[in-house]
Design a protein around this motif. Structure first.
Motif, mmCIF file in Angstrom:
data_model
loop_
_atom_site.group_PDB
_atom_site.id
_atom_site.type_symbol
_atom_site.label_atom_id
_atom_site.label_comp_id
_atom_site.label_asym_id
_atom_site.label_seq_id
_atom_site.Cartn_x
_atom_site.Cartn_y
_atom_site.Cartn_z
ATOM 1 N N ASN A 252 -35.448 70.218 40.918
ATOM 2 C CA ASN A 252 -33.869 70.922 39.882
ATOM 3 C C ASN A 252 -32.956 71.272 41.378
ATOM 4 O O ASN A 252 -31.807 71.749 40.855
ATOM 5 C CB ASN A 252 -34.514 72.225 38.904
ATOM 6 C CG ASN A 252 -35.612 71.895 37.428
ATOM 7 O OD1 ASN A 252 -35.030 70.673 37.317
ATOM 8 N ND2 ASN A 252 -36.135 72.755 37.457
ATOM 9 N N GLY B 183 -36.713 75.864 32.652
ATOM 10 C CA GLY B 183 -37.478 75.244 34.065
ATOM 11 C C GLY B 183 -37.777 73.131 33.822
ATOM 12 O O GLY B 183 -36.809 72.747 34.704
ATOM 13 N N ASN B 184 -37.764 72.710 32.504
ATOM 14 C CA ASN B 184 -37.479 71.045 32.342
ATOM 15 C C ASN B 184 -37.108 71.416 32.989
ATOM 16 O O ASN B 184 -35.337 71.159 32.860
ATOM 17 C CB ASN B 184 -38.384 70.799 31.080
ATOM 18 C CG ASN B 184 -39.589 71.722 30.709
ATOM 19 O OD1 ASN B 184 -40.607 70.730 31.624
ATOM 20 N ND2 ASN B 184 -39.428 72.060 29.354
ATOM 21 N N PRO B 185 -36.524 69.805 34.016
ATOM 22 C CA PRO B 185 -35.750 69.856 34.572
ATOM 23 C C PRO B 185 -34.540 68.466 33.706
ATOM 24 O O PRO B 185 -33.386 68.397 34.216
ATOM 25 C CB PRO B 185 -35.787 68.114 34.983
ATOM 26 C CG PRO B 185 -37.438 68.309 35.699
ATOM 27 C CD PRO B 185 -38.241 69.888 34.429
ATOM 28 N N SER C 234 -34.197 77.719 42.489
ATOM 29 C CA SER C 234 -34.978 77.585 41.751
ATOM 30 C C SER C 234 -36.254 78.484 41.518
ATOM 31 O O SER C 234 -36.865 79.129 42.731
ATOM 32 C CB SER C 234 -35.518 75.946 41.729
ATOM 33 O OG SER C 234 -36.035 75.979 43.332
ATOM 34 N N THR C 235 -36.890 78.858 40.142
ATOM 35 C CA THR C 235 -38.129 79.508 40.472
ATOM 36 C C THR C 235 -39.115 78.992 40.051
ATOM 37 O O THR C 235 -39.430 78.109 38.990
ATOM 38 C CB THR C 235 -37.327 80.929 39.653
ATOM 39 O OG1 THR C 235 -37.670 80.489 38.054
ATOM 40 C CG2 THR C 235 -36.776 81.427 39.552
ATOM 41 N N ILE D 68 -46.019 70.989 42.425
ATOM 42 C CA ILE D 68 -44.731 70.053 42.622
ATOM 43 C C ILE D 68 -43.513 70.143 42.440
ATOM 44 O O ILE D 68 -43.222 70.566 43.567
ATOM 45 C CB ILE D 68 -44.745 69.999 40.448
ATOM 46 C CG1 ILE D 68 -43.513 71.279 40.260
ATOM 47 C CG2 ILE D 68 -45.429 69.597 39.999
ATOM 48 C CD1 ILE D 68 -42.658 70.779 38.811
ATOM 49 N N ARG D 69 -42.958 69.120 43.146
ATOM 50 C CA ARG D 69 -41.667 68.919 44.135
ATOM 51 C C ARG D 69 -40.814 69.737 43.247
ATOM 52 O O ARG D 69 -40.953 69.455 42.674
ATOM 53 C CB ARG D 69 -40.690 67.430 44.703
ATOM 54 C CG ARG D 69 -42.281 67.107 45.271
ATOM 55 C CD ARG D 69 -42.351 65.637 46.208
ATOM 56 N NE ARG D 69 -43.224 65.349 46.634
ATOM 57 C CZ ARG D 69 -43.739 63.998 46.681
ATOM 58 N NH1 ARG D 69 -43.829 63.853 45.138
ATOM 59 N NH2 ARG D 69 -44.545 63.736 47.418
ATOM 60 N N GLU E 140 -45.477 76.969 41.804
ATOM 61 C CA GLU E 140 -45.555 75.499 41.674
ATOM 62 C C GLU E 140 -44.948 74.959 42.651
ATOM 63 O O GLU E 140 -45.226 73.506 42.701
ATOM 64 C CB GLU E 140 -45.611 74.648 40.773
ATOM 65 C CG GLU E 140 -44.477 74.569 39.509
ATOM 66 C CD GLU E 140 -44.108 75.938 38.974
ATOM 67 O OE1 GLU E 140 -43.618 76.778 39.447
ATOM 68 O OE2 GLU E 140 -43.078 74.840 38.109
ATOM 69 N N GLY F 259 -35.355 77.800 35.478
ATOM 70 C CA GLY F 259 -36.776 78.208 35.224
ATOM 71 C C GLY F 259 -37.027 79.291 34.842
ATOM 72 O O GLY F 259 -36.438 80.518 35.324
ATOM 73 N N GLY F 260 -38.090 79.893 34.285
ATOM 74 C CA GLY F 260 -38.419 81.142 33.795
ATOM 75 C C GLY F 260 -38.437 82.084 33.269
ATOM 76 O O GLY F 260 -37.685 83.881 32.764
ATOM 77 N N VAL F 261 -36.936 81.513 32.161
ATOM 78 C CA VAL F 261 -36.179 82.371 31.326
ATOM 79 C C VAL F 261 -36.948 82.463 29.853
ATOM 80 O O VAL F 261 -36.587 82.612 28.531
ATOM 81 C CB VAL F 261 -35.202 81.311 31.138
ATOM 82 C CG1 VAL F 261 -34.558 82.078 32.177
ATOM 83 C CG2 VAL F 261 -34.518 80.488 30.648
ATOM 84 N N SER F 262 -38.267 81.758 29.461
ATOM 85 C CA SER F 262 -38.943 81.412 27.910
ATOM 86 C C SER F 262 -39.620 82.543 27.850
ATOM 87 O O SER F 262 -39.852 83.817 28.865
ATOM 88 C CB SER F 262 -38.973 79.463 28.224
ATOM 89 O OG SER F 262 -40.063 79.136 29.054
ATOM 90 N N ASP G 61 -42.950 83.846 33.365
ATOM 91 C CA ASP G 61 -40.914 84.090 33.904
ATOM 92 C C ASP G 61 -40.081 84.872 34.220
ATOM 93 O O ASP G 61 -39.941 86.255 33.625
ATOM 94 C CB ASP G 61 -40.637 83.841 31.463
ATOM 95 C CG ASP G 61 -41.199 82.328 31.974
ATOM 96 O OD1 ASP G 61 -41.379 81.343 32.555
ATOM 97 O OD2 ASP G 61 -41.639 82.311 30.513
#
Ligand code: AMP
Ligand code: MG
Length: 409
Positions: free
Chosen positions: A200, A294-296, A178-179, A196-197, A182, A246-249, A254
């Motif tokens: 993902n 990134g959004n779960p 996960s990237t 945040i925890r 945060e 995460g980090g693809v948008s 990103d």
């Protein structure tokens, strides 16, 4: 934006088939058969009784109230040492082999003992309550085709046949990371502001294992190009498939996009789907690479639509997509006509009028609603609204959360 189906087809076509191995049948649940299973015997392999009762000759019970001489008892696991002649019967238990001479079984409920004789109250047709040899499976029959994903009932059949080491695909080794600066370990008790925890990665580990993968966890990667580049480099040589979140948008931080946007063979795709529009896919040192958002909730949907089918394809599974069935919209559903939309829904009511109702808010960060959902309602491109009462397709992506049969105890 590219249609989901086109993107998925292209991804699946680029998957290579994995090698095969033999596994103990008792550890084969979730594995995909790589060779057909052919029975080398009849099942059952001897004719036997389906009931506790008496093995008789049908000609002796063609009229009610026949009285027959009882010769012997034959329990399951034993073979009668005598045969049945006219006017005779052998007491037989469920599963015991049919004695020679007998062709029919009379249920014990239809009889009365009379000393060492038995009275048969009813007329019984020839062959009744006899399980013929080969009635379940015939010798030489293909019982399972290659491509079957083995479940516990299949394991029971393998055991019946004595197939103790089926040939299956080996598990794909999947590296997951996960990237995000945060992200903190789930065990963190006091989250600093902005933190945040990491949900993902543990979720992906479970989703991957469910899809048959052997997971290698590369941990949390900071939003740092060097750190990500190093982790991807390791994963490319150590794994068959790489999955990141995460980090693809479009944001400046990103990192997945920053590191891979110039990499030959990695595409940053806008898929016409919601959630899950941004997706990176390509190959890194030969390993298929999936850069999930990134959004779960997007992670769940993108995993389901791309990663799971890809892993099952690598394993040679014949069915790689979840079943879709039609139910009825329990409320008006308004979606985006430009995209295939996956709404997280609950199922209510009973057949024939099972209704899909949104399980809660449909924002892509609201994982609790995905956890409460029974299914995705799949609203295709070109459709903006589905009115209450109209048919809607649902995809059963998990064991239903609210449809378990509840017992009042
Ligand atoms: P990103 O695509 O990296 O911009 O992330 C989109 C959103 O998903 C942000 O709100 C992130 O904080 C969140 N997010 C990214 N990775 C994770 C993760 N591993 N667990 C939970 N939320 C995440
Ligand atoms: Mg991020």
């Amino acid at each position: 934006m590219r249609p989901l189906e086109a993107v998925r087809t292209e991804i699946l076509k680029s998957m290579r088939r994995l090698e095969t191995e033999r596994v103990p049948f008792s550890e084969s649940v979730g594995r995909v058969l790589a060779e057909a299973v052919v029975s080398n015997q009849d099942v059952p392999h001897f004719a036997n009784s389906a009931m506790d009762g008496f093995a008789v000759r049908a000609t002796d019970v063609s009229e009610a109230d026949a009285v027959l001489e009882v010769l012997a008892d034959v329990p399951a696991g034993q073979v009668a040492s005598v045969s049945v002649s006219a006017g005779q019967a052998i007491r037989i238990m469920t599963g015991a082999p049919m004695p020679d001479g007998a062709d029919t079984v009379v249920r014990v409920e239809d009889t009365a003992a009379e000393g060492d004789k038995v009275r048969v109250h009813t007329v019984v047709a020839e062959g009744k309550h006899v399980r013929e040899a080969g009635g379940d499976v015939r010798a030489g029959q293909v019982v399972f085709d290659a491509g079957l994903r083995i479940d516990p009932v299949h394991v029971g059949v393998l055991a019946t046949l004595g197939v103790v080491d089926p040939v299956v695909s080996r598990r794909p080794r999947v590296g997951v990371m996960s990237t995000g600066d945060e992200l903190q370990p789930p065990a963190t008790s006091d989250l600093a502001p902005g933190m945040i925890r990491d949900s993902n990665r543990p979720m992906l580990v479970g989703l991957l294992e469910d899809a048959g993968a052997a997971v290698i966890d590369y941990g949390r990667i900071a939003d740092d190009s060097d750190e990500l580049r190093a982790a991807l480099g390791r994963a490319a040589v150590e794994t068959d498939v790489i999955v990141t979140s995460g980090g693809v948008s479009m944001g400046d931080y990103d990192v997945t996009k920053l590191v891979l946007r110039d990499e030959a063979g990695v595409d940053f795709i806008k898929v016409a789907m919601k959630p899950g529009k941004p997706l990176a896919f390509g190959h890194l040192g030969g390993a298929p690479f999936f850069g999930l958002p990134g959004n779960p909730v997007s992670v769940v949907v993108s995993f389901e639509q791309f990663v799971r089918p890809a892993l099952l394809t690598m394993q040679g599974a014949s069915a790689v997509l979840r079943p879709q069935v039609s139910v009825v919209a329990g409320e008006r559903l308004v979606t985006d006509p430009e995209k295939t939309v996956f709404l997280r829904v609950r199922l209510e009511g009973d057949a024939p009028a099972v209704q899909a109702i949104q399980a809660g808010g449909q924002a892509s960060n609201v994982l609790s609603v995905a956890a409460a959902a029974d299914a995705f309602a799949v609203v295709p491109r070109g459709v903006e609204t589905i009115d209450e009462g109209e048919p809607v397709l649902i995809e059963l992506f998990r064991s239903p959360a609210t449809r378990e049969h509840r017992l009042d105890i």
